[in-house]
Design an enzyme around this catalytic site. Structure first.
Site, short mmCIF file in Angstrom:
data_model
loop_
_atom_site.label_atom_id
_atom_site.label_comp_id
_atom_site.label_asym_id
_atom_site.label_seq_id
_atom_site.Cartn_x
_atom_site.Cartn_y
_atom_site.Cartn_z
N SER A 155 35.42 66.78 116.46
CA SER A 155 36.17 65.92 115.46
C SER A 155 37.16 65.11 116.24
O SER A 155 37.43 64.98 117.25
CB SER A 155 36.87 66.94 114.44
OG SER A 155 38.16 67.34 115.18
N LYS A 156 37.66 64.22 115.14
CA LYS A 156 38.41 62.98 115.36
C LYS A 156 39.73 63.33 116.42
O LYS A 156 40.11 63.03 117.47
CB LYS A 156 38.86 62.19 114.48
CG LYS A 156 38.34 60.86 114.43
CD LYS A 156 38.96 60.13 113.21
CE LYS A 156 38.43 58.72 112.97
NZ LYS A 156 38.71 58.23 111.65
N ARG A 157 40.23 64.73 116.01
CA ARG A 157 41.59 65.14 116.67
C ARG A 157 41.29 65.22 118.33
O ARG A 157 42.31 64.98 118.77
CB ARG A 157 42.00 66.25 116.06
CG ARG A 157 43.06 65.93 114.94
CD ARG A 157 43.29 67.28 114.19
NE ARG A 157 42.27 67.48 113.11
CZ ARG A 157 41.68 68.66 112.90
NH1 ARG A 157 41.97 69.32 113.52
NH2 ARG A 157 40.72 68.59 111.92
N GLN A 158 40.06 65.75 118.69
CA GLN A 158 39.96 65.86 120.16
C GLN A 158 39.51 64.82 120.99
O GLN A 158 39.11 64.88 121.96
CB GLN A 158 38.80 67.00 120.37
CG GLN A 158 39.11 68.24 119.73
CD GLN A 158 37.97 68.77 118.74
OE1 GLN A 158 36.94 68.07 118.86
NE2 GLN A 158 38.20 69.77 117.88
N GLY A 159 39.84 63.44 120.29
CA GLY A 159 39.54 62.36 121.23
C GLY A 159 38.49 61.33 120.64
O GLY A 159 38.14 61.53 119.57
#
Ligand code: GLU
Length: 493
Positions: A260-264
């Protein structure tokens, strides 16, 4: 339905997720392998999620990645143009078509009008939850007389249209990756097909379009696996042939969670910006969830088209490992054309302040030599700015004690004197000078091996290891080299 026709059917969210690119890639590879067609269809019936320029951005990302479609929307002169005989390929432009087919379903008794308010539906759901039941529509409007329903509509009441799911019937299908799946219709909701805003839901539009566009293989992420029985009920209601279903394992991060976007970086555009080569990204992505028969890891797109098969797609999640991607990308960078890499590197070098517009216009060959000097070192193009600083500072700073000690060697003064003498005899360094230098210095001073190479490298870069010396010499040029030697002689020897 004998022709191979696959589609990638994204909702325009504004960017292409790397997991979606893999779906599109598998469509593309298989269609091209079979001499079939790969279609891009935009599923934009959820008007709450509308994003400006989303379609343009999506097409741009797919085309950049080299996953090029045969039919669908394209960008020409900055505008969306649709090509192909099965259009329109943007669902919001197909409302008339959905209306026609929903009429057919209602007439055949496979769909019905529903006038339940949101409040009522919420209440029913709450009650079911309290009783520990799976929330489902309670079929309140299912048996409403059609004439009655039409009167309500004429009176201006809001309505949706729902699927009349058959009672207690096993729905069975064979997924190419997941195997045989059976589900009983008692577990399937009377889902909404047309919403109050008149737009179709995903389930309805996807079936109508896959049928009308003569899609032979429906390839998508396995989050859609549970939706497939609902779609099969629709195919059956229409009496349409059912395509092959291929549900791909989710793309996971290293912690085995959904990427997901949160991890990069997850958007294709992020990878483009960092300077990944599209053919490398595709090479790596193909391997996330699919494995070739042999041990080969580096593939050209043509080789992937040849080798790919859905039979070798794994049932469970594929891990997206950025380190592995970097390795694959590095391999492709080493093989890539030097001018191509130089052109890709120029904006990064300029942004970091290493080169100016004047350099770009007048010293292209010098920039290219610098890029080539470090081409071996980088995993993606923007990383180049971390490797070229050695070319820009003549006050050398040995990287560690070993390098510092090396410069204190007994033979270093003689070596540097000889090096300077050689430089003074020429106007500017050239390839001949660079490639013959060590031979000349060896002959002149009698110094050889490590004692010859290492001090020169440290004087020129401060480092014990690094790019090819010949290239370093060419990038630096006579004056910078002399300055570096003088600096070392005065400060470090
Ligand atoms: N529009 C769906 C999505 O956004 C497509 C699913 C499918 O391919 O059926 O993923």
């Amino acid at each position: 339905m004998s022709d191979v026709r696959l589609r990638f059917a994204p909702s325009p969210t504004g960017y292409v997720h790397i997991g979606s690119l893999r779906t599109a890639l598998y469509d593309y590879l298989f269609a091209n392998q079979k001499g079939g067609k790969y279609i891009l269809r935009v599923e934009d019936t959820d008007r709450n999620r509308y994003v400006d320029d989303a379609i343009e951005n999506m097409i741009e990302a797919l085309v950049w990645a080299g996953v090029k479609h045969d039919e669908g929307p394209f960008i020409e002169d900055g505008k969306i143009v649709q090509k192909g005989e099965y259009g329109p390929y943007i669902q919001s432009e197909r409302l008339d078509i959905y209306n026609k087919y929903i009429e057919e379903l209602i007439e055949k008794g496979h769909a019905y009008y529903c006038f339940c308010s949101k409040e009522r539906l919420d209440k029913v759901r709450e009650e079911q939850k309290e009783q520990g039941l799976t929330p489902m529509y309670d079929r309140h409007c299912r048996n409403l007389d059609l004439e009655e329903a039409k009167k309500k509509i004429d009176a201006g009441e809001d309505y949706t249209i729902r699927l009349k799911v058959p009672d207690n019937k096993d729905i069975n299908f064979e997924d190419v990756v997941k195997g045989e799946i059976t589900i009983n219709t008692s577990e399937v909701d009377d889902q909404v097909l047309i919403k109050t805003d008149g737009f179709p839901t995903y389930h309805f539009a996807v079936v109508v379009d896959d049928h009308l566009m003569e899609i032979s293989h429906v390839v998508r992420g396995d989050e859609w696996l549970v939706s497939t029985p609902k779609q099969i009920i629709l195919y059956n209601a229409f009496g349409w042939e059912i395509p092959k279903f291929i549900h791909l394992p989710t793309v996971l991060n290293k912690d085995k969670k959904k990427l997901s976007k949160r991890q990069g970086d997850v958007a294709v555009g992020d990878f483009k910006k960092k300077g990944y080569l599209p053919e490398a990204l595709i090479n790596y992505l193909a391997l996330v969830g699919w494995s070739p028969e042999g041990n080969q890891e580096i593939f050209t797109p043509e080789e992937l088209i040849k080798e790919f098969s859905f039979e070798r797609v794994s049932k469970t999640g594929g891990v997206f490992d950025v380190d592995k991607l970097n390795w694959v990308n590095g391999q492709h960078i080493r093989k890539a054309d030097q001018d191509r890499i130089t052109k890709l590197a120029i904006p990064h070098l300029k942004e970091a302040g290493y080169i100016t517009d004047e350099d770009i216009n007048n010293r292209y060959e010098w920039i290219k030599t610098m890029v080539v000097a470090v081409q071996e070192k980088i995993s993606y193009i923007s990383e180049i700015v971390d490797h070229v600083d050695i070319f820009f500072k003549n006050e050398i700073n040995p990287e560690n004690d070993e390098a510092r000690e090396m410069l204190k060697g007994e033979q270093v003064p003689a070596l540097l004197a000889a090096f300077k003498e050689e430089l003074q005899q020429i106007n500017e360094v050239d390839e001949e000078f660079a490639s013959g230098l060590f031979k000349v210095l060896k002959k002149k001073t009698g110094i050889k091996g490590k004692n010859l190479f290492m001090p020169v490298r440290i004087v020129l870069t401060g480092q014990l290891h690094g790019p090819d010396m010949g290239n370093i010499i060419l990038v630096l040029g006579k004056e910078n080299i002399l300055e570096r030697i003088n600096y070392v002689e005065n400060n470090l020897v």
